[in-house]
Enzyme design. Structure first.
Site, PDB file in Angstrom:
ATOM      1  N   SER A 239     -11.171 -33.727  -9.478  1.00  0.00           N
ATOM      2  CA  SER A 239     -10.634 -32.672 -10.334  1.00  0.00           C
ATOM      3  C   SER A 239     -11.406 -32.664 -11.644  1.00  0.00           C
ATOM      4  O   SER A 239     -12.324 -33.466 -11.833  1.00  0.00           O
ATOM      5  CB  SER A 239      -9.160 -32.918 -10.609  1.00  0.00           C
ATOM      6  OG  SER A 239      -9.034 -33.992 -11.522  1.00  0.00           O
ATOM      7  N   LYS A 240     -11.003 -31.783 -12.533  1.00  0.00           N
ATOM      8  CA  LYS A 240     -11.693 -31.648 -13.824  1.00  0.00           C
ATOM      9  C   LYS A 240     -11.779 -32.975 -14.571  1.00  0.00           C
ATOM     10  O   LYS A 240     -12.703 -33.194 -15.344  1.00  0.00           O
ATOM     11  CB  LYS A 240     -10.961 -30.621 -14.684  1.00  0.00           C
ATOM     12  CG  LYS A 240     -11.331 -29.220 -14.289  1.00  0.00           C
ATOM     13  CD  LYS A 240     -11.335 -28.295 -15.474  1.00  0.00           C
ATOM     14  CE  LYS A 240     -12.209 -27.137 -15.101  1.00  0.00           C
ATOM     15  NZ  LYS A 240     -12.159 -25.977 -15.802  1.00  0.00           N
TER      16      LYS A 240
END
Ligand code: GLU
Length: 469
Positions: A239-240
């Protein structure tokens, strides 16, 4: 049968590495068999889809060089076709109108959850005998078989069997008539003649539902391969938090598309111990049999290593083409320094990304700012006279080429009884502003005569100011 694969992103965000890898696997599979690769934009969720996201997907595909033979198709342009299929299914008794209110469904759900049951539609309208309530726009539900089971022979996970009891009658058209994902994906796969569905294993649970719809349409089954997810090095879903996850961010950070492509191919797929593959080699070697079952790990260090390999070995002209935009975004004035090709050549073995490569080349152009720590360490009064002597000799050089400049440095070092490094390093700091650069001959040649003299003068004044203070 010729192979037809597809990449059907939903344009609800950027093109992340997981989707890009799915696109790549489908592209490779189609190319391997000289088949067809189709791009389909699944934009039926109009509230969450945007043109920006479509643009980013197209730009990402283009940057990675994943060309498609058909498309992009847009599902929002195919609503008529989906409506036709929904009508057909209703006509054939394979789907039905459901008038259940939101309230009823919510209560049902709460009750099931309360009884620790999996929430599912209870078939209330499935065999409706009473008249439909007036003034209610119904949804359309697919009539899933109540008994038995459905199996799929997944190329990655083997045979997966689901009992039909576990599946409820899913909605295929909303009350406003718009079709749902489960329907559109099947209709499109059928209409577009998709032979192989290669997608993330987050879709595994959708497969039995889609198979039932396929069967209801009397369409042949494609082959399914559900590829495992990609995790970060901490074992959590990528994810980010793990840094760049959008494909275009990798571009902005100075990765070569082929390096990222090569890296993505190895996430969940292997071919012996080989790490570096050209596009042709990937196309040649790729197959579904060598896909891994377990999650892949995205390791930025490994990607950086691969990028460095690609930077080192890319054909010169190609590398210059890739590097040029990074020079301009670093505001390097190419008119005020050597040809970009020479700078790229000098730095290509020293940079892990094109951003680094441009940044490290700044020293060959325009003004240079002295790194104070390096200056304090290396520009000491003791080397002042030797640097001055070098400056004077350099001023007389007509043919400014690395070899002869290096000879001058060696000669002066000997004259002042210094080891070469004791002079070369201060000289490097003087003319590049930093303690790291390519070899001194290459550096001198690229910095050029005028710039070398000006910078040496600045370094000499730094030294003399030091002497007085
Ligand atoms: N549109 C879906 C997604 O972006 C893909 C569906 C599929 O591959 O069947 O996840």
């Amino acid at each position: 049968m010729s192979v037809v694969t597809r990449f059907p992103p939903s344009p609800t965000g950027y093109l992340h590495v997981g989707s890009a890898r799915t696109a790549l696997f489908n592209w490779l599979y189609a190319r391997h068999f000289n088949g067809k690769f189709i791009l389909r934009i699944e934009d039926t969720d109009q509230a969450r889809s945007s043109q920006d996201a479509v643009d980013v997907i197209l730009a990402g595909m283009e940057w990675l060089g994943l060309d498609y033979d058909e498309g992009p198709y847009f599902q929002t342009q195919r609503f008529e076709r989906y409506a036709e299929v929904v009508e057909q299914l209703i006509r054939e008794g394979k789907a039905y109108h459901c008038y259940c209110s939101k309230e009823r469904l919510e209560n049902l759900r709460a009750e099931q959850m309360g009884n620790k049951q999996k929430p599912r539609y209870d078939g209330h309208c499935r065999d409706r005998v009473v008249a439909a309530p007036a003034g209610v726009s119904p949804v359309v539900r697919f009539r899933t078989p109540l008994d038995g089971a459905i199996s799929v022979d997944d190329k990655v996970h083997g045979t997966i069997t689901t009992r039909n009891q576990e599946l409820d009658d899913l909605v295929i058209a909303r009350s406003d008539g718009s079709p749902t994902y489960q329907l559109t994906v099947v209709v499109d796969d059928v209409d577009m003649g998709i032979t192989h569905v290669i997608r993330g294993d987050d879709h595994i649970n959708n497969t039995p539902r889609q198979l039932h719809i396929l069967e209801a349409l009397g369409a042949p089954r494609p082959i399914y391969a559900h590829v495992p997810m990609i995790n970060g090095t901490d074992g959590k879903k990528l994810s980010k938090r793990h840094g760049a996850v959008s494909v275009l961010e990798f571009r902005d950070e100075g990765f070569l598309p082929d390096a990222l492509l090569n890296y993505l191919a190895r996430l969940g797929w292997a071919h012996g111990d080989q790490e570096i593959f050209s596009r042709e080699e990937l196309t040649e070697a790729f197959g579904l049999d060598a896909l891994n079952k377990s999650a892949a790990t995205f390791d930025t260090d490994k990607l950086l290593w691969l990028n460095q390999q690609y930077i080192q070995h890319a054909p010169a002209s190609q590398l210059v083409g890739f590097a040029a935009p990074y020079f301009s975004s670093a505001n390097i004035d190419l008119d005020d320094g050597p040809a970009i090709g020479a700078a790229v050549e000098a730095q290509r073995t020293r940079a892990k990304t094109l951003v680094e490569l441009a940044d490290q080349s700044r020293m060959f152009y325009g003004e240079t700012i002295l790194d104070l720590d390096a200056a304090k360490k290396y520009l000491r009064p003791v080397v002042g006279p030797a640097l001055m002597a070098i400056r004077d000799k350099f001023a007389m050089v007509e043919d400014w080429s690395g070899g002869s400049l290096q000879e001058i440095v060696e000669q002066i070092a000997a004259e002042y009884d210094f080891k070469m490094g004791k002079v070369a390093q201060p000289l490097r700091v003087a003319i590049t502003g930093s303690a790291a650069s390519p070899s001194i001959d290459v550096t001198l040649e690229l910095v050029g005569k005028m710039r070398t003299l000006t910078r040496l003068d600045a370094a000499l004044s730094f030294i003399s100011e030091r002497e007085v203070s």
